[in-house]
Structures are given as structure tokens and as C-alpha cells.
Design an enzyme around this catalytic site. Sequence first.
Site, PDB file in Angstrom:
ATOM      1  N   LEU A 184      -9.992  22.934  11.298  1.00 60.60           N
ATOM      2  CA  LEU A 184     -11.183  23.639  11.768  1.00 60.60           C
ATOM      3  C   LEU A 184     -12.427  22.764  11.592  1.00 60.60           C
ATOM      4  CD1 LEU A 184     -10.546  27.262  10.456  1.00 60.60           C
ATOM      5  CD2 LEU A 184      -9.553  26.048  12.404  1.00 60.60           C
TER       6      LEU A 184
ATOM      7  N   ALA B 189     -15.440  23.338  13.890  1.00 62.84           N
ATOM      8  CA  ALA B 189     -16.374  23.804  14.921  1.00 62.84           C
ATOM      9  C   ALA B 189     -17.719  24.220  14.354  1.00 62.84           C
ATOM     10  CB  ALA B 189     -15.762  24.965  15.701  1.00 62.84           C
TER      11      ALA B 189
ATOM     12  N   ARG C 141     -26.518  23.137   6.774  1.00 66.26           N
ATOM     13  CA  ARG C 141     -27.088  22.684   5.505  1.00 66.26           C
ATOM     14  C   ARG C 141     -27.082  21.162   5.337  1.00 66.26           C
ATOM     15  NH1 ARG C 141     -23.574  26.516   1.836  1.00 66.26           N
ATOM     16  NH2 ARG C 141     -22.273  26.380   3.700  1.00 66.26           N
TER      17      ARG C 141
ATOM     18  N   GLN D 235     -14.100  26.053  20.533  1.00 72.85           N
ATOM     19  CA  GLN D 235     -14.417  27.412  20.078  1.00 72.85           C
ATOM     20  C   GLN D 235     -15.884  27.664  20.383  1.00 72.85           C
ATOM     21  OE1 GLN D 235     -14.837  28.048  15.918  1.00 72.85           O
ATOM     22  NE2 GLN D 235     -14.420  30.251  16.026  1.00 72.85           N
TER      23      GLN D 235
ATOM     24  N   GLY E 239     -16.101  32.666  13.399  1.00 73.03           N
ATOM     25  CA  GLY E 239     -15.389  32.700  12.129  1.00 73.03           C
ATOM     26  C   GLY E 239     -14.085  31.929  12.139  1.00 73.03           C
TER      27      GLY E 239
ATOM     28  N   ASN F  26     -17.232 -34.205   5.715  1.00 74.39           N
ATOM     29  CA  ASN F  26     -18.297 -33.787   4.807  1.00 74.39           C
ATOM     30  C   ASN F  26     -19.558 -33.496   5.616  1.00 74.39           C
ATOM     31  OD1 ASN F  26     -19.176 -33.886   1.743  1.00 74.39           O
ATOM     32  ND2 ASN F  26     -20.823 -34.705   3.017  1.00 74.39           N
TER      33      ASN F  26
ATOM     34  N   SER G  12     -27.268 -36.213   5.295  1.00 75.14           N
ATOM     35  CA  SER G  12     -28.175 -35.098   5.048  1.00 75.14           C
ATOM     36  C   SER G  12     -29.176 -34.934   6.173  1.00 75.14           C
ATOM     37  CB  SER G  12     -28.942 -35.333   3.747  1.00 75.14           C
ATOM     38  OG  SER G  12     -28.035 -35.299   2.682  1.00 75.14           O
TER      39      SER G  12
ATOM     40  N   ALA H 117     -28.914 -40.216   7.185  1.00 71.82           N
ATOM     41  CA  ALA H 117     -29.776 -39.096   6.818  1.00 71.82           C
ATOM     42  C   ALA H 117     -30.875 -38.935   7.858  1.00 71.82           C
ATOM     43  CB  ALA H 117     -30.370 -39.324   5.439  1.00 71.82           C
TER      44      ALA H 117
HETATM   45  C1  UD1 Z   1     -14.106  29.232   3.630  1.00 69.20           C
HETATM   46  C2  UD1 Z   1     -13.197  30.396   3.222  1.00 69.20           C
HETATM   47  C3  UD1 Z   1     -13.319  30.637   1.737  1.00 69.20           C
HETATM   48  C4  UD1 Z   1     -12.957  29.400   0.983  1.00 69.20           C
HETATM   49  C5  UD1 Z   1     -13.822  28.212   1.452  1.00 69.20           C
HETATM   50  C6  UD1 Z   1     -13.308  26.935   0.833  1.00 69.20           C
HETATM   51  C7  UD1 Z   1     -13.117  31.854   5.187  1.00 69.20           C
HETATM   52  C8  UD1 Z   1     -13.599  33.122   5.765  1.00 69.20           C
HETATM   53  N1  UD1 Z   1     -13.573  31.561   3.956  1.00 69.20           N
HETATM   54  O1  UD1 Z   1     -15.435  29.614   3.381  1.00 69.20           O
HETATM   55  O2  UD1 Z   1     -12.485  31.701   1.326  1.00 69.20           O
HETATM   56  O3  UD1 Z   1     -13.117  29.598  -0.398  1.00 69.20           O
HETATM   57  O4  UD1 Z   1     -13.743  28.071   2.881  1.00 69.20           O
HETATM   58  O5  UD1 Z   1     -14.099  25.858   1.233  1.00 69.20           O
HETATM   59  O6  UD1 Z   1     -12.314  31.180   5.797  1.00 69.20           O
HETATM   60  N2  UD1 Z   1     -15.264  26.885  11.227  1.00 69.20           N
HETATM   61  C9  UD1 Z   1     -14.928  26.880  12.561  1.00 69.20           C
HETATM   62  N3  UD1 Z   1     -15.314  27.945  13.331  1.00 69.20           N
HETATM   63  C10 UD1 Z   1     -15.982  29.000  12.827  1.00 69.20           C
HETATM   64  C11 UD1 Z   1     -16.311  28.993  11.447  1.00 69.20           C
HETATM   65  C12 UD1 Z   1     -15.935  27.918  10.664  1.00 69.20           C
HETATM   66  O7  UD1 Z   1     -14.315  25.946  13.056  1.00 69.20           O
HETATM   67  O8  UD1 Z   1     -16.276  29.931  13.609  1.00 69.20           O
HETATM   68  C13 UD1 Z   1     -14.852  25.730  10.390  1.00 69.20           C
HETATM   69  C14 UD1 Z   1     -16.031  25.011   9.781  1.00 69.20           C
HETATM   70  O9  UD1 Z   1     -16.452  23.939  10.629  1.00 69.20           O
HETATM   71  C15 UD1 Z   1     -15.465  24.483   8.474  1.00 69.20           C
HETATM   72  C16 UD1 Z   1     -14.376  25.492   8.131  1.00 69.20           C
HETATM   73  O10 UD1 Z   1     -14.092  26.206   9.306  1.00 69.20           O
HETATM   74  O11 UD1 Z   1     -14.858  23.210   8.622  1.00 69.20           O
HETATM   75  C17 UD1 Z   1     -14.796  26.444   7.016  1.00 69.20           C
HETATM   76  O12 UD1 Z   1     -15.917  27.190   7.423  1.00 69.20           O
HETATM   77  P1  UD1 Z   1     -17.096  27.496   6.427  1.00 69.20           P
HETATM   78  O13 UD1 Z   1     -18.108  28.292   7.145  1.00 69.20           O
HETATM   79  O14 UD1 Z   1     -17.535  26.261   5.743  1.00 69.20           O
HETATM   80  O15 UD1 Z   1     -16.351  28.483   5.396  1.00 69.20           O
HETATM   81  P2  UD1 Z   1     -16.725  28.758   3.896  1.00 69.20           P
HETATM   82  O16 UD1 Z   1     -17.880  29.706   3.861  1.00 69.20           O
HETATM   83  O17 UD1 Z   1     -16.854  27.489   3.164  1.00 69.20           O
END
Ligand code: UD1
Length: 454
Positions: free
Chosen positions: A8, A10, A15, A72, A77, A376, A404, A422
Site C-alpha cells: 500500500l 497511495a 506530515r 486508488q 482507507g 611518471n 613538472s 619542466a
Molecule cells: C495503519 C494501521 C494500524 C497500524 C499502523 C502501523 C489501518 C487502518 N491501520 O495505521 O493499525 O498500527 O498502520 O503502521 O490499516 N494507504 C493507502 N490508501 C489509503 C490509506 C492508506 O494506500 O486509502 C497506505 C498508506 O500510503 C500507507 C499505508 O497504507 O503506506 C498505511 O496507511 P496509514 O494512513 O499510514 O495508516 P496508519 O494510520 O499508520
Amino acid sequence: MKTTAILLAAGQGIRMKSSLPKVLHPIAGKPLIWHAMQAIQKSTTEKPVVVVGHGAREVTQYLGDSAQTVLQEPQLGTGHAVMQAEALLKGKTDLVVVCYGDMPLLRGETLQKLVETQKKNKGPISMLTVIANDPRGFGRVIRRLDGSVEAIVEEYVATAEQLLVKELNVGGYCFDAGWLWDALHRIPRNPKKGEYYLTDTVELAAKDGLSVQATIMEDMEETIGVNTRVHLSECEAAMRRRINQEHMLGGVTMIDPASTYIEAGVVIGMDTIIMPNTFLHGKTEIGEGGVIGPNSIIRDTKIGKGCKILASVLEGAWLEDHVDIGPFARLRKGAHLGNHVHMGNFGEVKDSYLADGVKMGHFSYIGNAQIGSNTNIGAGTITCNYDGEKKHATQIGQDVFIGSDTMLVAPLTIGDGARTGAGAIVTKNVPADTLVVGMPARAIKKLQPKAPTK
Ligand code: UD1
Ligand code: CA
């Protein structure tokens, strides 16, 4: 068993405060996603699927054909993200490994164990957890009295009691594929954020009385995820320790690992000593028994056995065995130094070959040149290779003595055994065994041929 990973990547990574997509930020010289891809490759049998969204174009371009990508859009999520891979993978894989693109320290071996656990599991999910005092915003793992996993609760919806739970969801899962595709459609939409959480599949399985295997990881460091640049630097430091440790266990001495910066993929031979403040980047390979540094920066360079590199900068170069350079030497792209070449302070070599035993002690520039063995190069010698428009070549034979401060105005050929006085400005080819002096240089006497040196 066919095992496919879904990575994942996306999310926006708000931050990070960056115009670069989060997963393309490098640690140890390689993007976060490269590290995640390495770990995946060790534990799966099929080409991975990467879910892209923010910065999709750049991420897809970076991945090339190492992965399939699915878009996506919008990002609803982690559960919704995995759903995007269903069309591509349904019926084509037995197991699905899911991990997140921002966790570069997770080891391939850890995912391998996770897959093994799922192969033995009668239920549909195996997952990684960790016990920690600092929850870092991770989801809490809720267990029943008998120890079985009941649910994962995200921090911001957790009750005060659930917040005290020290077992955290790491974000690495292995699913039974058939069960997963169906379960994803049953995940409720989270009322607060309107997202579909992959972590809710755990509760679905538990409610159906199916077993969820949670493996508690021992190495906390592996679970560090990157959400901010502070985390990025933590990962960098952890990865540096890991890389340096591997080299040391492989027989490399490091005087001060904390100030030794080695990128992933660099190769170093046994009994080589790496001195402090040394940076080894890119496709760099170093042979056995050398001494590198202190204060050296080496990128994309191949170095043979027994070489000494002191306080120098090397880029795109190739050094054969027992080459000795520095302090303060600079090798640029296409510099090729043969065995036992010696290059002292303030020399620069670019696109040139210095054959075995060439000596170039001080203050010289050699560009677009071929230099024969045991020649050299005197202090302050310059190949004047550029006329303002084009580069020109200089050929220097073997056993030549360049005095040189000689200016070698290219194109130019200097025969074997010749000498320059030189300060000579050499504008015309010099025959073998001939001495030239002056400005412009002129032939003054023919030398007696001498016995070839070895
Ligand atoms: C997620 C977990 C959490 C875990 C933590 C560990 C979920 C709901 N929660 O939280 O339980 O402890 O990781 O690091 O899964 N992403 C997508 N599409 C989306 C949302 C996220 O591709 O719609 C990807 C993000 O780019 C990232 C990863 O999924 O690489 C995790 O997403 P992030 O929002 O960082 O989840 P956490 O809040 O860290
Ligand atoms: Ca995260």
C-alpha cells in the site's frame, strides 16, 4: 502455493511536508519503497501489486516493471486500497501478503515467517504484532481471555482501557485470498473518517469463529514506520546500523560505524578497513584488504584488492589492485587506474586510463588520456583537452617521464620512453625516446634507447 504481495503506497504522507511522494524518500540511498520491495521479494512467489494514489505517476515510473500497479482514487482507507487489487488477483493467488510502503525496516525473513504461519493456520489471517511502551499511534491488538485475537482498534476510536494495551498492530498481514476478497466487501465504512479499514477484517474473522494468528515480533526496530522526517532520520540511523553490522560480520573492520555511511547494495571484501567519515554510495564494490578513508566519498566505483584511498572523492571510476590514492585526489567518470597506480594529492582524472605502475604524485589534471605503464606524470601536469568546443585525446606511451608543469595540448601523442622538460608546452606529437623542452617545446636531442623497465 501462489503468494502475492499487495503493497500500500497511495497515501499522501502529508506530515512529510514534501513535494516528493513519501515512498520515494530515500534511506540508505534507496527509496522507502525499494526497501519494502526487497522484503516482499523474499517472501512471495508472484510479481507484487503496488497500490498507488498520491504521486502515482512518479511512483509507477520508479517501479518500472518490478511491480504491477493499481490506482486508488480517492483514497478511502487501507481496506479500500487492498480492494483495488481484487480485479487483478482474484482467482490467481492462494495467499495475499499485505504490507505498507512506509515501513522500510521490516525484514524479508519476518514476512517469510508470517507466510509460513499462515500456511499452517486453519483460519484466514496471520498478522505481525509488537509489544511496546510507546504506541506511536499504532492500532491496539485486542485479545480475548483465552488469548485469541478479537479485533484491532485504531488509536483514535479506542476506549481508555483499550489505549492501555501494549500489543500493537505492526502492519504486516498474510491472508487466505479467497476469504479476503469476500471479507473486504463486508468491512463497514468507518463512521468518523468515512474510510474502510483493512484492520476490520480481523474482527470479521473473529466473529465468524475463525482463527487469527498474531506473531509477536522481537525486534522493535523493524516496525519503525515513516510518517515524518524525524521518523525518516530514525529509519536512516537504524538501517545504517543494520548495513554496517552485516559488513562487519562479513569480515570488514569499521573504526567508527556511527560515522560510516554505506548505502544498501555496496559490496566490501574481507579484511578491508573502513575509516571514519567515509561515504560509500550506489554501485560501489571494494575488494579485499584495502584501507578506505578517513574522509572519502565514493560513488559507483569498482575498487580492487589492497587499495588505499585516503581523503578522496571517487565517482564512476575503476581501480584495479593495489592502487594508492590521496589525500585529496578526485576521480571522475571513466577514470580507470591499473594495478599499483599511485596518485598523490590534488590530482584529478576523468575519462582516462592509467596503465599499471603509473605515478602521478601531485597537482595534475588528466582528461581524455591513455597513459602507458610505468610512466611518471610530474607535478602540475595538465592535459589541455578542451579547446572551448570539443574534447581531444592525449596518448602517452610507456616509461615516459613528463616533467613538472608540462602542458600537453591535445590532440597529442607522446611516444614510449620520451621525456618533457619542466614547464614544456607540448603542441606537437613527440616521437619515442625523445626529449622536448621549452615553450613551445622543440626537440633538442635524441635519447639513447634504454632497456625496458618492468
Ligand atoms: C495503519 C494501521 C494500524 C497500524 C499502523 C502501523 C489501518 C487502518 N491501520 O495505521 O493499525 O498500527 O498502520 O503502521 O490499516 N494507504 C493507502 N490508501 C489509503 C490509506 C492508506 O494506500 O486509502 C497506505 C498508506 O500510503 C500507507 C499505508 O497504507 O503506506 C498505511 O496507511 P496509514 O494512513 O499510514 O495508516 P496508519 O494510520 O499508520
Ligand atoms: Ca503509517
